[in-house]
Motif scaffolding. Sequence first.
Motif, PDB file in Angstrom:
ATOM      1  N   GLY A  99      28.072  49.875  66.560  1.00 44.10           N
ATOM      2  CA  GLY A  99      26.868  50.628  66.233  1.00 44.10           C
ATOM      3  C   GLY A  99      25.915  50.671  67.410  1.00 44.10           C
ATOM      4  O   GLY A  99      26.310  50.436  68.560  1.00 44.10           O
ATOM      5  N   SER A 101      23.958  48.675  68.450  1.00 44.45           N
ATOM      6  CA  SER A 101      23.764  47.428  69.189  1.00 44.45           C
ATOM      7  C   SER A 101      24.424  47.449  70.560  1.00 44.45           C
ATOM      8  O   SER A 101      23.999  46.740  71.464  1.00 44.45           O
ATOM      9  N   THR A 204      21.807  44.342  62.938  1.00 38.79           N
ATOM     10  CA  THR A 204      21.947  45.623  63.632  1.00 38.79           C
ATOM     11  C   THR A 204      20.694  46.494  63.501  1.00 38.79           C
ATOM     12  O   THR A 204      20.148  46.976  64.494  1.00 38.79           O
TER      13      THR A 204
HETATM   14  N1  NM2 Z   1      29.008  43.962  66.383  1.00 39.87           N
HETATM   15  C1  NM2 Z   1      30.038  44.774  66.977  1.00 39.87           C
HETATM   16  O1  NM2 Z   1      25.305  47.140  65.481  1.00 39.87           O
HETATM   17  C2  NM2 Z   1      26.466  47.271  65.717  1.00 39.87           C
HETATM   18  O2  NM2 Z   1      26.843  47.682  66.804  1.00 39.87           O
HETATM   19  C3  NM2 Z   1      27.426  46.940  64.649  1.00 39.87           C
HETATM   20  C4  NM2 Z   1      27.943  44.779  65.859  1.00 39.87           C
HETATM   21  C5  NM2 Z   1      29.598  43.156  65.341  1.00 39.87           C
HETATM   22  C6  NM2 Z   1      28.500  43.074  67.397  1.00 39.87           C
HETATM   23  C7  NM2 Z   1      28.414  45.908  64.977  1.00 39.87           C
END
Ligand code: NM2
Length: 527
Positions: A99, A101, A204
């Motif tokens: 996502g 993040s 997130t």
């Molecule tokens: N993870 C990939 O916010 C995001 O990108 C969702 C986050 C688990 C670090 C997944």
Amino acid sequence: MNKKLIDWPTFIGALIILLSVSLPLITFPEAGANVINIINNYITGKFGVLFLALGLFTLIFMLYIAFSKYGKIKLGKRGTEKEFGSFSWAAMLFSAGIGSSILYWGMIEWAYYYQGPPFGIEPMTKEAIELAATYGIFHWGPIAWAIYTLPALPIAYFYYVRKNPVLKISSATKPVIGKLADGPVGVLIDILFIFGLLGGAGTTLALGAPMIAEGVSHITGIPVTLFSQAGIMVLCTLIFAISAYSGLNKGIKILSDINLWLAIFILVFIFVFGPTVFISESTFTSLGVLMDNFFHMATWLEPLAAFEAYPETRFPETWTVFYWAWWVVYAPFVGLFVARISYGRTIKEMILGTLIYGTLGCIMFFGILGNFGLYLQLSGSFDVIGHMNTFGAPATIIAILNQLPISGFIVLMFTILAIIFLSTTFDSASYILAAVVQKHVPGGEALRWNRLFWAFTLLILPLVLMFIGDLEALQTASIVAGFPVMFIMLLLAISFVKACGSDLRASKEYRSPTIYIDRRTIQKKDK
Ligand code: NM2
């Protein structure tokens, strides 16, 4: 509205657990933040080793499954083609599992490592820089993607080979816990999974919203306040709620496509108009640094910090343990999704596909976004660290982008990308959550009001966490919620080996390059 389809114990149970966490936090924010910190420190301090061990074990386990006879099993009937080509398969996988993040941490994670490196290295030295450019790739690399794929194994196997549609995590643990999966233990497993996903989504959304708010403020001049951030959260929720409402083939697919092209555009733009040679060299060098240090990184828990003579960095707790917990809480959901799109692949193709494409995708983001910021810092053209320590990470991310040509346009595109990236994760999450709280899912799609309901429910915890504040409290959402899910992951691994192993032993195709398990081979006893 067909209420009979809903699995009420799971539905209500998940709501109760959510409210019993959110309500006290809203009523007593300060005491709440304290309690959260205590639980967080306890789990990361005492059980960090479990998280790290689970991570390393998962990677080794997945590689073993891929290259053993299990890997040769085809997910589907004899003669089936892959449902999706590798490109769209990888794109959907990435859009669902990753996502906004990655935009946040991809840009700024190095700055934290540069100031607080691991392994007892002096901050801001050459060694610290090399590790800073590399550690993000480790935290978004093969171990992380192995964690994502593990739940997909039993789910895909039961769905496409044993032909019993499993849209609940609890039913995928049936070969181990037997009939218990149909009773309260099964309900508990599903509730813990839902709680985990809500916690992960909380992390997130609570990271993404301030960054998006900074972008919006840069474009429109509206100052960033708690309320503008809350407004952004509600806006994002509206977008992914509409997408989840309209379903897999409309909203979710369209958003994923836009997401992919916009991401490619931004990455290529920064690569071309940023320091192209530095980005290429530093990323490539990081691959070597990663391979040299892989096991050290995967196991480093700073045991000496227990003694006064050795200063404590809290690096493992703050980063690696936190990250593995964050991937763990998302894993059952991504597993359901990966399983759903992997029809016609062999198990080996599914595993190696996620490990390789997932890791490569993350290397692109961290390599390009991170090294661009690192270059600005080292060349002295923009003091990223100074800016971050004064104005915080979200504002710094936008300030870094502001160093590019046509920066107004790029910030606009970046902000839109962040909103869509967030939505493509959350629409699939609402979609899956809704399916998990139903007894049956006719036509593979959960009821519309149910999907909408979970879309809005995803908003509650992040809103609460945002009002109580600091990054640590936000990170904790994943750590606390991830603790029980870790044990569910183990159940899922054992479950797969047990069921698939007994089918394999009964199969006559044991030695052929691709193994088809047909109806006669399936061992009914643990079905
Ligand atoms: N993870 C990939 O916010 C995001 O990108 C969702 C986050 C688990 C670090 C997944």
